[in-house]
Scaffold this motif. Structure first.
Motif, PDB file in Angstrom:
ATOM      1  N   ASN A   1      51.966  -8.094  -7.922  1.00  0.00           N
ATOM      2  CA  ASN A   1      53.347  -8.130  -7.443  1.00  0.00           C
ATOM      3  C   ASN A   1      54.303  -7.369  -8.357  1.00  0.00           C
ATOM      4  N   SER A   2      53.743  -6.510  -9.133  1.00  0.00           N
ATOM      5  CA  SER A   2      54.611  -5.707  -9.982  1.00  0.00           C
ATOM      6  C   SER A   2      54.066  -4.291 -10.050  1.00  0.00           C
ATOM      7  N   PRO A   3      54.927  -3.317  -9.926  1.00  0.00           N
ATOM      8  CA  PRO A   3      54.470  -1.923 -10.028  1.00  0.00           C
ATOM      9  C   PRO A   3      54.224  -1.519 -11.465  1.00  0.00           C
ATOM     10  N   TYR A   4      54.617  -2.374 -12.376  1.00  0.00           N
ATOM     11  CA  TYR A   4      54.504  -2.010 -13.783  1.00  0.00           C
ATOM     12  C   TYR A   4      53.314  -2.702 -14.421  1.00  0.00           C
ATOM     13  N   PRO A   5      52.602  -1.977 -15.229  1.00  0.00           N
ATOM     14  CA  PRO A   5      51.429  -2.574 -15.870  1.00  0.00           C
ATOM     15  C   PRO A   5      51.820  -3.467 -17.034  1.00  0.00           C
ATOM     16  N   ARG A   6      50.900  -4.269 -17.430  1.00  0.00           N
ATOM     17  CA  ARG A   6      51.084  -5.096 -18.614  1.00  0.00           C
ATOM     18  C   ARG A   6      50.208  -4.534 -19.723  1.00  0.00           C
ATOM     19  N   SER A   7      50.792  -4.397 -20.857  1.00  0.00           N
ATOM     20  CA  SER A   7      50.056  -3.846 -21.982  1.00  0.00           C
ATOM     21  C   SER A   7      49.725  -4.953 -22.976  1.00  0.00           C
ATOM     22  N   TYR A   8      48.578  -4.809 -23.578  1.00  0.00           N
ATOM     23  CA  TYR A   8      48.110  -5.806 -24.529  1.00  0.00           C
ATOM     24  C   TYR A   8      48.018  -5.165 -25.909  1.00  0.00           C
ATOM     25  N   TYR A   9      48.618  -5.807 -26.860  1.00  0.00           N
ATOM     26  CA  TYR A   9      48.610  -5.296 -28.220  1.00  0.00           C
ATOM     27  C   TYR A   9      48.063  -6.355 -29.157  1.00  0.00           C
ATOM     28  N   ARG A  10      47.492  -5.867 -30.220  1.00  0.00           N
ATOM     29  CA  ARG A  10      46.976  -6.751 -31.259  1.00  0.00           C
ATOM     30  C   ARG A  10      47.483  -6.250 -32.588  1.00  0.00           C
ATOM     31  N   CYS A  11      47.827  -7.175 -33.447  1.00  0.00           N
ATOM     32  CA  CYS A  11      48.290  -6.786 -34.772  1.00  0.00           C
ATOM     33  C   CYS A  11      47.160  -6.076 -35.505  1.00  0.00           C
ATOM     34  N   THR A  12      47.506  -4.951 -36.086  1.00  0.00           N
ATOM     35  CA  THR A  12      46.463  -4.127 -36.707  1.00  0.00           C
ATOM     36  C   THR A  12      46.056  -4.634 -38.080  1.00  0.00           C
ATOM     37  N   THR A  13      46.800  -5.540 -38.623  1.00  0.00           N
ATOM     38  CA  THR A  13      46.455  -6.049 -39.943  1.00  0.00           C
ATOM     39  C   THR A  13      45.163  -6.851 -39.880  1.00  0.00           C
ATOM     40  N   ALA A  14      44.295  -6.553 -40.803  1.00  0.00           N
ATOM     41  CA  ALA A  14      43.000  -7.221 -40.820  1.00  0.00           C
ATOM     42  C   ALA A  14      43.185  -8.727 -40.980  1.00  0.00           C
ATOM     43  N   GLY A  15      42.508  -9.452 -40.153  1.00  0.00           N
ATOM     44  CA  GLY A  15      42.556 -10.893 -40.236  1.00  0.00           C
ATOM     45  C   GLY A  15      43.720 -11.526 -39.504  1.00  0.00           C
ATOM     46  N   CYS A  16      44.573 -10.704 -39.023  1.00  0.00           N
ATOM     47  CA  CYS A  16      45.731 -11.224 -38.292  1.00  0.00           C
ATOM     48  C   CYS A  16      45.426 -11.179 -36.798  1.00  0.00           C
ATOM     49  N   GLY A  17      45.435 -12.307 -36.198  1.00  0.00           N
ATOM     50  CA  GLY A  17      45.030 -12.373 -34.793  1.00  0.00           C
ATOM     51  C   GLY A  17      46.179 -12.398 -33.813  1.00  0.00           C
ATOM     52  N   VAL A  18      47.324 -12.032 -34.279  1.00  0.00           N
ATOM     53  CA  VAL A  18      48.486 -12.102 -33.394  1.00  0.00           C
ATOM     54  C   VAL A  18      48.375 -11.079 -32.285  1.00  0.00           C
ATOM     55  N   LYS A  19      48.681 -11.522 -31.126  1.00  0.00           N
ATOM     56  CA  LYS A  19      48.645 -10.631 -29.967  1.00  0.00           C
ATOM     57  C   LYS A  19      50.017 -10.573 -29.323  1.00  0.00           C
ATOM     58  N   LYS A  20      50.163  -9.554 -28.580  1.00  0.00           N
ATOM     59  CA  LYS A  20      51.449  -9.341 -27.940  1.00  0.00           C
ATOM     60  C   LYS A  20      51.221  -8.723 -26.565  1.00  0.00           C
ATOM     61  N   ARG A  21      51.917  -9.225 -25.615  1.00  0.00           N
ATOM     62  CA  ARG A  21      51.855  -8.659 -24.268  1.00  0.00           C
ATOM     63  C   ARG A  21      53.213  -8.082 -23.927  1.00  0.00           C
ATOM     64  N   VAL A  22      53.182  -6.976 -23.342  1.00  0.00           N
ATOM     65  CA  VAL A  22      54.436  -6.325 -22.952  1.00  0.00           C
ATOM     66  C   VAL A  22      54.344  -5.930 -21.495  1.00  0.00           C
ATOM     67  N   GLU A  23      55.285  -6.390 -20.747  1.00  0.00           N
ATOM     68  CA  GLU A  23      55.322  -5.990 -19.356  1.00  0.00           C
ATOM     69  C   GLU A  23      56.765  -5.791 -18.924  1.00  0.00           C
ATOM     70  N   ARG A  24      56.906  -4.967 -17.977  1.00  0.00           N
ATOM     71  CA  ARG A  24      58.242  -4.663 -17.483  1.00  0.00           C
ATOM     72  C   ARG A  24      58.491  -5.470 -16.218  1.00  0.00           C
ATOM     73  N   SER A  25      59.685  -5.955 -16.151  1.00  0.00           N
ATOM     74  CA  SER A  25      60.050  -6.732 -14.975  1.00  0.00           C
ATOM     75  C   SER A  25      59.910  -5.899 -13.717  1.00  0.00           C
ATOM     76  N   SER A  26      59.331  -6.521 -12.716  1.00  0.00           N
ATOM     77  CA  SER A  26      59.120  -5.775 -11.478  1.00  0.00           C
ATOM     78  C   SER A  26      60.411  -5.571 -10.715  1.00  0.00           C
ATOM     79  N   GLY A  27      61.292  -6.535 -10.846  1.00  0.00           N
ATOM     80  CA  GLY A  27      62.532  -6.430 -10.094  1.00  0.00           C
ATOM     81  C   GLY A  27      63.578  -5.589 -10.798  1.00  0.00           C
ATOM     82  N   ASP A  28      63.608  -5.698 -12.083  1.00  0.00           N
ATOM     83  CA  ASP A  28      64.557  -4.925 -12.858  1.00  0.00           C
ATOM     84  C   ASP A  28      63.777  -4.191 -13.936  1.00  0.00           C
ATOM     85  N   HIS A  29      63.520  -2.954 -13.671  1.00  0.00           N
ATOM     86  CA  HIS A  29      62.630  -2.218 -14.564  1.00  0.00           C
ATOM     87  C   HIS A  29      63.243  -1.985 -15.924  1.00  0.00           C
TER      88      HIS A  29
END
Length: 328
Positions: A179-207
DNA sequence: CGAATTTGACCTGCGC
DNA sequence: GCGCAGGTCAAATTCG
């Protein structure tokens, strides 16, 4: 579940108050009227079902409107459970209703659960040394319910998907969002041992609106310390941290149920969210938006508990901004 | 040339 | 059980 979105707050997305003009969501927000946030408020994915994931968006542009909390901290007092801080002295507001929590949310309120989630992330970092056989993915324990790190999401009004928050991220995936024309991107912290993740997506209704979701806890300090940015410097592995920010903090609140600490960031060039691409013009305007007025309670720095990612991000000391600086 | 990104395949969880 | 959607992996590709 039905949710309500205050339309006045909706108007707050106008850039008049800055790049990150917030709005207020509440339980009755009709996601159908604003499907740009449906991914969060409809909670279609387990990300929102399984996690203790609360989401708030505060309209600082109408903070003189009696319909809205008089201050950002009003939001905190409403949205967040009582802090171990004078936050409880903030007047309560009924304008902002906590985002609906899932039945599961109660199970994640315990610290042990969060610890388990953290442990899972730590373990997951070791799954990379998988067998060299074709495409054998990590074996997952079937009986073990997948537990997620506490998540914090925020919306930013920006042309840029990936905002620089001071950490280094590596993109590891991208998926189309239903239901969104925009993809969701998945990021991971590049620091070794750091498991933090981040998702970035753009609102479908308000880009123009980017929804960023953090998951996990950084095990390190930010490698990037931009001048003039808010910095939360962990002083120990446990509780205390130091906040160094010289920007106005306002606007946006995120919170997860396992933590009573709210998360907020500034509306002008955000304290730790600086734009890292060439289209900086959108954010680093020569005339940053006026600061937002609010009367923050003095949060006791020493009483901060371990709040995962929040510990890295949440400013504990907020400046009192003179109200006359706020000029819509 | 190493690091970062892209992208298709695969895995998992969930609803039906 | 099946299909769908979210999430992750890793080879290929691109970038600096």
């Amino acid at each position: 579940m039905e949710k309500k979105f205050e339309e006045e707050s909706m108007m707050g997305f106008d850039d008049s108050a800055g790049l990150y003009s917030p709005a207020v969501f509440s339980d009755d927000f009709p996601s159908s009227n604003f499907d740009s946030f449906s991914s969060i408020f409809d909670m279609p994915c387990d990300a929102h079902k399984a996690s203790n994931f609360d989401f708030y968006y505060y309209n600082n542009s109408s903070n003189n409107n009696s319909d809205n909390p008089s201050s950002f901290f009003d939001l905190l007092s409403t949205a967040a459970p009582p802090l171990s801080s004078p936050a409880s002295t903030v007047p309560e507001s009924s304008e902002v209703v906590n985002a609906p929590t899932t039945p599961n949310s109660s199970s994640v309120s315990s610290s042990s659960n969060e610890a388990a989630a953290i442990e899972e992330v730590n373990n997951s970092t070791t799954t990379h040394d998988k067998p060299s056989s074709s495409k054998v993915l990590k074996p997952k324990k079937k009986n073990q319910k997948k537990q997620r790190e506490p998540r914090f999401a925020f919306m930013t009004k920006s042309d840029i998907d990936h905002l620089d928050d001071g950490y280094r991220w590596r993109k590891y995936g991208q998926k189309a969002v239903k239901n969104s024309p925009y993809p969701r991107s998945y990021y991971r912290c590049t620091t070794a041992g750091c498991g933090v993740k981040k998702r970035v997506e753009r609102s479908s209704g308000d880009h123009t609106i980017v929804v960023t979701t953090y998951e996990g806890q950084h095990t390190h300090q930010s490698p990037i310390m931009p001048r003039g940015s808010l910095r939360v410097l962990p002083e120990s592995t446990n509780n205390s941290l130091t906040v160094d920010h010289d920007t106005t903090t306002t606007g946006l609140l995120f919170q997860h149920n396992t933590s009573s600490q709210p998360f907020m960031y500034s509306s002008p060039p955000p304290p730790f969210l600086t734009i890292n691409s060439s289209s900086v013009a959108a954010t680093s305007t020569p005339h940053p938006p006026p600061p937002i007025s609010f009367q923050p309670p003095s949060l006791p720095q020493a009483s901060v508990r371990d709040h995962g990612l929040l510990q890295d991000l949440v400013p504990l000391q907020m400046r009192n901004e003179p109200k006359d600086e706020q000029n819509g």
